[in-house]
Motif scaffolding. Structure first.
Motif, short mmCIF file in Angstrom:
data_model
loop_
_atom_site.label_atom_id
_atom_site.label_comp_id
_atom_site.label_asym_id
_atom_site.label_seq_id
_atom_site.Cartn_x
_atom_site.Cartn_y
_atom_site.Cartn_z
N LEU A 76 35.85 60.88 57.14
CA LEU A 76 35.99 59.59 56.48
C LEU A 76 35.00 58.57 57.02
CD1 LEU A 76 37.50 57.69 54.54
CD2 LEU A 76 39.11 57.22 56.39
N SER A 77 34.72 58.61 58.32
CA SER A 77 33.81 57.63 58.92
C SER A 77 32.42 57.72 58.28
CB SER A 77 33.70 57.86 60.43
OG SER A 77 33.23 59.17 60.71
N TRP A 78 31.94 58.95 58.04
CA TRP A 78 30.63 59.13 57.43
C TRP A 78 30.66 58.74 55.96
CZ3 TRP A 78 26.34 59.43 59.99
CH2 TRP A 78 26.36 59.93 61.30
N ARG A 79 31.75 59.03 55.25
CA ARG A 79 31.86 58.64 53.86
C ARG A 79 31.89 57.13 53.72
NH1 ARG A 79 36.26 62.12 54.08
NH2 ARG A 79 37.60 60.65 52.97
N SER A 80 32.56 56.46 54.66
CA SER A 80 32.62 55.00 54.62
C SER A 80 31.25 54.39 54.91
CB SER A 80 33.65 54.49 55.62
OG SER A 80 34.95 54.95 55.29
N ARG A 81 30.52 54.98 55.86
CA ARG A 81 29.17 54.49 56.15
C ARG A 81 28.25 54.69 54.95
NH1 ARG A 81 30.36 57.13 61.25
NH2 ARG A 81 30.72 55.54 62.88
N ALA A 82 28.42 55.82 54.25
CA ALA A 82 27.63 56.06 53.04
C ALA A 82 27.95 55.01 51.99
CB ALA A 82 27.91 57.46 52.50
N ALA A 83 29.21 54.62 51.90
CA ALA A 83 29.61 53.59 50.94
C ALA A 83 28.95 52.25 51.28
CB ALA A 83 31.13 53.43 50.93
N LEU A 84 28.80 51.96 52.58
CA LEU A 84 28.10 50.74 52.98
C LEU A 84 26.65 50.76 52.51
CD1 LEU A 84 29.40 50.21 56.65
CD2 LEU A 84 30.02 48.89 54.60
N VAL A 85 26.00 51.92 52.62
CA VAL A 85 24.62 52.05 52.15
C VAL A 85 24.55 51.81 50.64
CG1 VAL A 85 22.69 53.65 51.84
CG2 VAL A 85 23.96 53.63 54.00
N LYS A 86 25.50 52.37 49.91
CA LYS A 86 25.52 52.20 48.47
C LYS A 86 25.80 50.74 48.09
CE LYS A 86 28.29 55.80 47.79
NZ LYS A 86 29.11 56.80 47.07
#
Length: 206
Positions: A76-86
């Motif tokens: 989840l931590s990586w998915r959330s960071r990816a969401a920040l990039v998006k």
């Protein structure tokens, strides 16, 4: 815009790596990449800021779906960071379109309403299909929600392009095209705030 949809649990199980989720993302990726190519050519040919802005939005969404596929099986931590990039990508798109619309007011433009109407209708059909496919995943984590927000904003933006085409046709002026480009920018900025907010909440809860 349903801001309350951000108030979902930090993790919703393993559906982020669900095979059906991946298939939907692959379809969305291909559909958005194809529409980017169609709209950027048509937007330049029709001298439409709204179509060009929508084309760039398709390009940004293609990149976002690719990121979603890349992190789908990660924590989840990586998915959330990816969401920040998006979210940052959506914000950059919004700011760029606002600047481009302001430039159009001063430099002038002569958008072609017929092309705007035809391409705008095609884009709307594509985005409605993608939005329907992503609907069941809209209450997932920030990474899933960002994909839904993109498709939702795109469908609304396409309707706005059609309204702009009617406005240009009815008035013979470019201002409806430039106004819609600005509205699309506002949607992108609002969506980026929405996704950024949930992603931050998820990271804080980890």
């Amino acid at each position: 815009m349903a801001k309350t949809c951000c108030d979902v649990p930090a993790d919703t199980g393993n559906n982020h790596n669900d095979l059906q989720w991946r298939r939907v993302l692959w379809f969305a990726l291909y559909a958005n990449a194809a529409m980017f190519a169609v709209e950027i050519v048509a937007g330049v040919a029709a001298d439409s800021r709204a179509l060009q802005a929508d084309a760039l939005d398709f390009f940004g969404d293609s990149a976002n779906y690719a990121i979603s596929l890349f992190v789908a099986g990660m924590a989840l931590s990586w998915r959330s960071r990816a969401a920040l990039v998006k979210a940052a990508t959506m914000l950059a798109f919004g700011l760029w379109v606002i600047g481009y619309a302001i430039y159009g007011f001063f430099a002038g433009s002569q958008p072609e309403p017929q092309t705007m109407g035809v391409i705008g209708t095609l884009a709307l059909i594509v985005n409605i299909i993608v939005a329907i496919l992503l609907l069941r995943f809209r209450k997932g984590d920030a990474n899933m929600r960002s994909a839904w927000v993109c498709s939702r904003n795109d469908a609304v933006g396409n309707i706005a392009v059609l309204v702009a085409a009617l406005g240009v046709f009815g008035t013979g002026n470019a201002w409806p095209d430039l106004l819609v480009a600005s509205i699309m920018a506002s949607l992108a900025i609002w969506g980026s705030i929405d996704v950024f907010s949930q992603a931050r909440k998820e990271l804080v809860q980890l």
